[in-house]
Scaffold this active site. Sequence first.
Site, PDB file in Angstrom:
ATOM      1  N   ARG A   1       1.049  -1.753   0.332  1.00 15.06           N
ATOM      2  CA  ARG A   1       0.165  -0.081   0.192  1.00 15.06           C
ATOM      3  C   ARG A   1       0.806   1.444   0.205  1.00 15.06           C
ATOM      4  O   ARG A   1       1.057   2.023  -0.871  1.00 15.06           O
ATOM      5  CB  ARG A   1      -1.006   0.050   1.089  1.00 15.06           C
ATOM      6  CG  ARG A   1      -2.296   1.241   1.119  1.00 15.06           C
ATOM      7  CD  ARG A   1      -1.930   2.625   1.692  1.00 15.06           C
ATOM      8  NE  ARG A   1      -0.924   2.062   2.944  1.00 15.06           N
ATOM      9  CZ  ARG A   1      -0.643   3.664   3.144  1.00 15.06           C
ATOM     10  NH1 ARG A   1      -0.216   4.150   2.976  1.00 15.06           N
ATOM     11  NH2 ARG A   1      -0.180   4.049   5.239  1.00 15.06           N
ATOM     12  N   ASP A   2       2.030   1.601   0.837  1.00 15.15           N
ATOM     13  CA  ASP A   2       2.512   2.778   1.697  1.00 15.15           C
ATOM     14  C   ASP A   2       3.448   3.151   0.022  1.00 15.15           C
ATOM     15  O   ASP A   2       3.619   3.894  -0.379  1.00 15.15           O
ATOM     16  CB  ASP A   2       2.974   2.687   3.030  1.00 15.15           C
ATOM     17  CG  ASP A   2       3.484   4.586   2.995  1.00 15.15           C
ATOM     18  OD1 ASP A   2       3.301   5.675   2.357  1.00 15.15           O
ATOM     19  OD2 ASP A   2       3.929   4.588   3.833  1.00 15.15           O
TER      20      ASP A   2
ATOM     21  N   HIS B   1      10.096   6.770   8.955  1.00 15.87           N
ATOM     22  CA  HIS B   1      10.720   7.347   7.723  1.00 15.87           C
ATOM     23  C   HIS B   1      12.230   7.992   7.550  1.00 15.87           C
ATOM     24  O   HIS B   1      12.500   8.210   8.486  1.00 15.87           O
ATOM     25  CB  HIS B   1       9.910   8.626   6.736  1.00 15.87           C
ATOM     26  CG  HIS B   1       8.326   8.010   6.313  1.00 15.87           C
ATOM     27  ND1 HIS B   1       8.224   8.160   4.785  1.00 15.87           N
ATOM     28  CD2 HIS B   1       8.023   6.967   6.478  1.00 15.87           C
ATOM     29  CE1 HIS B   1       6.686   7.999   4.870  1.00 15.87           C
ATOM     30  NE2 HIS B   1       6.811   6.910   5.500  1.00 15.87           N
TER      31      HIS B   1
ATOM     32  N   ASN C   1       9.566   5.644   2.951  1.00 15.35           N
ATOM     33  CA  ASN C   1       9.532   4.414   4.591  1.00 15.35           C
ATOM     34  C   ASN C   1      10.862   3.651   4.666  1.00 15.35           C
ATOM     35  O   ASN C   1      11.997   3.474   3.756  1.00 15.35           O
ATOM     36  CB  ASN C   1       9.109   3.136   3.894  1.00 15.35           C
ATOM     37  CG  ASN C   1       7.762   3.369   3.696  1.00 15.35           C
ATOM     38  OD1 ASN C   1       7.328   4.239   4.410  1.00 15.35           O
ATOM     39  ND2 ASN C   1       7.149   3.908   2.319  1.00 15.35           N
TER      40      ASN C   1
ATOM     41  N   CYS D   1      10.024   9.019  -0.029  1.00 13.71           N
ATOM     42  CA  CYS D   1       9.543  10.273   0.223  1.00 13.71           C
ATOM     43  C   CYS D   1       8.467  10.596  -0.484  1.00 13.71           C
ATOM     44  O   CYS D   1       8.632  10.991  -1.795  1.00 13.71           O
ATOM     45  CB  CYS D   1      10.564  11.658   0.957  1.00 13.71           C
ATOM     46  SG  CYS D   1       9.863  12.576   0.981  1.00 13.71           S
TER      47      CYS D   1
ATOM     48  N   HIS E   1       5.918   4.579  13.054  1.00 13.54           N
ATOM     49  CA  HIS E   1       5.704   4.626  11.150  1.00 13.54           C
ATOM     50  C   HIS E   1       6.815   5.766  10.997  1.00 13.54           C
ATOM     51  O   HIS E   1       6.594   6.276  10.256  1.00 13.54           O
ATOM     52  CB  HIS E   1       5.165   4.987  10.762  1.00 13.54           C
ATOM     53  CG  HIS E   1       4.612   5.157   9.401  1.00 13.54           C
ATOM     54  ND1 HIS E   1       4.026   4.033   8.748  1.00 13.54           N
ATOM     55  CD2 HIS E   1       5.207   5.848   8.401  1.00 13.54           C
ATOM     56  CE1 HIS E   1       4.189   3.757   7.666  1.00 13.54           C
ATOM     57  NE2 HIS E   1       4.458   5.147   7.882  1.00 13.54           N
TER      58      HIS E   1
END
Lengths: 303, 303
Positions: free
Chosen positions: A15-16, A209, A249, A240, A207
């Site tokens: 997904r991300d 990054h 991520n 990003c 979460h």
Amino acid sequence: MNLPNEVKVKEVGPRDGLQNEKEHVSTVEKIEWINQLSETGLSYVEITSFVHPKWIPQLGDAVDVAKRINRKEGVTYAALVPNEKGLERALEADIDEVSIFMSASEAHNRKNINKSISETYPVLSPVVQTAKEEGKTVRAYVSTAFGCPYDGNVEVDQVLSVCQRLFEMGIDECSIGDTIGVANPLQVEQVLTSLSQHFSKDQLALHFHNTRGTALANVLTALQLGFTTFDSSLGGLGGCPYAKGASGNLATDDLLYMLEEMGIHTGIDLHKLLKSGEWIQGVVDRPLPSHHMQLVRSGGIHA
Amino acid sequence: MNLPNEVKVKEVGPRDGLQNEKEHVSTVEKIEWINQLSETGLSYVEITSFVHPKWIPQLGDAVDVAKRINRKEGVTYAALVPNEKGLERALEADIDEVSIFMSASEAHNRKNINKSISETYPVLSPVVQTAKEEGKTVRAYVSTAFGCPYDGNVEVDQVLSVCQRLFEMGIDECSIGDTIGVANPLQVEQVLTSLSQHFSKDQLALHFHNTRGTALANVLTALQLGFTTFDSSLGGLGGCPYAKGASGNLATDDLLYMLEEMGIHTGIDLHKLLKSGEWIQGVVDRPLPSHHMQLVRSGGIHA
């Protein structure tokens, strides 16, 4: 060093990761990738998004993907859901867990979902209620918790207030996001210490990054504070969202290496993960940014 | 979080970075780069190596570089020296500090300098003695302190024993190297706790590689234990000597970001550093791997 024995890694790549990829990935390829991930020992995969395809055309095949993957026992298959309409599709596709999302900063919330923070709650509340009634667990993402690309600093109280409202709605878990990768370990300590006074540590996920290289140092800080759930994306897939070409991520493979080397159990097989990383790297047709994928490409380690 | 107020960053790019670069960098370019670094607030730059040009032809102009740079007051200009012959050239070039080197593991020491560990001491001892007599400070690199590409695990006792012999010779500082970037924070804690029982923390520096993404987490661990000297290379210049294309040296820019954001003073200007990173990136003609250089290239931040 005070460390947990076990950590839960939540893979958000399908997904991300894929929602930020320019390269077209077919439905069949997405299904194949998710099926591979299910075989690595991961117990959680966020597989797609039910945001309207007008906004994220890359994931317009969400229902199809969710319906056609092999559901492996013991693996939770989650998906992003923006509103009641999205939830309908998600329920139709019978996903296990619903992920809602909003930001801790006004400007990012408005840019991302075109609403103020206070206007967002009434949209999310019925999603949570219906999802719970349907027997689903609900996770919420709180973005820009450590800094906003528009507002700059974000006060801990803002993060706290958003989390509180979301838990009052009935969510099961809140994932605290460093959306632009600006967090540092000292700040992580401050924010998490504050949040721990109001919520149990197993209600919160992190979460991070890796935009400025600090993600694993931030993970280490969270681990030392007793947090045990971390989101990541295989190979660092996704980049990003605010700076094309920069790292985004936190990579699952890099995270896994650090955890396992410190004796923290994840249940995930790094070798299988890297094989799957090589595969999706071929599909998106660009070198994935994680340190382990760099090592695989250079022949320093074998996938 | 227990953190120091101040940290010393030792820039090793012109030596450890450029010796691993394939692209030819001219003497004039090296001098220009070192002069730029002197203006960033760095108080220490390792500028070259007096290893015989047969082994490192890239740095065959060591005397020329050392003699022609602008020596800024307050900046220590160091260089690598393998033996007495190298020391003669280093003294001729009037470098401020002499860096000797060896490995904690037998196999790496043999591959790197063609001698066993015990055969190495008699070579280094007169270098230290003469350098000290000439009023120079001496630093020693102990490579493969956290793992060896040939021997695998390296016992803490081996690292300790090598450090002890080097301090007995009269060195001023020992830089503990994770040459292949395998270290994890728990291991860093174990090794450093053990070393602290024998040496003062300000006698030790940490030289981490970011090959597996763990360098800043390792730095964080060392900071929490009270260590305050770290080696790094601007932009992550240098790569991994064992896997071409993989990340190697911890990047000075990424290190600086984390330190300064946590309120730890370095005296270095990140903006000037990134400008200089852009410049040397143009010279070596390949994208430098640090997260901040990725961000600069993508327009996410401005150098």
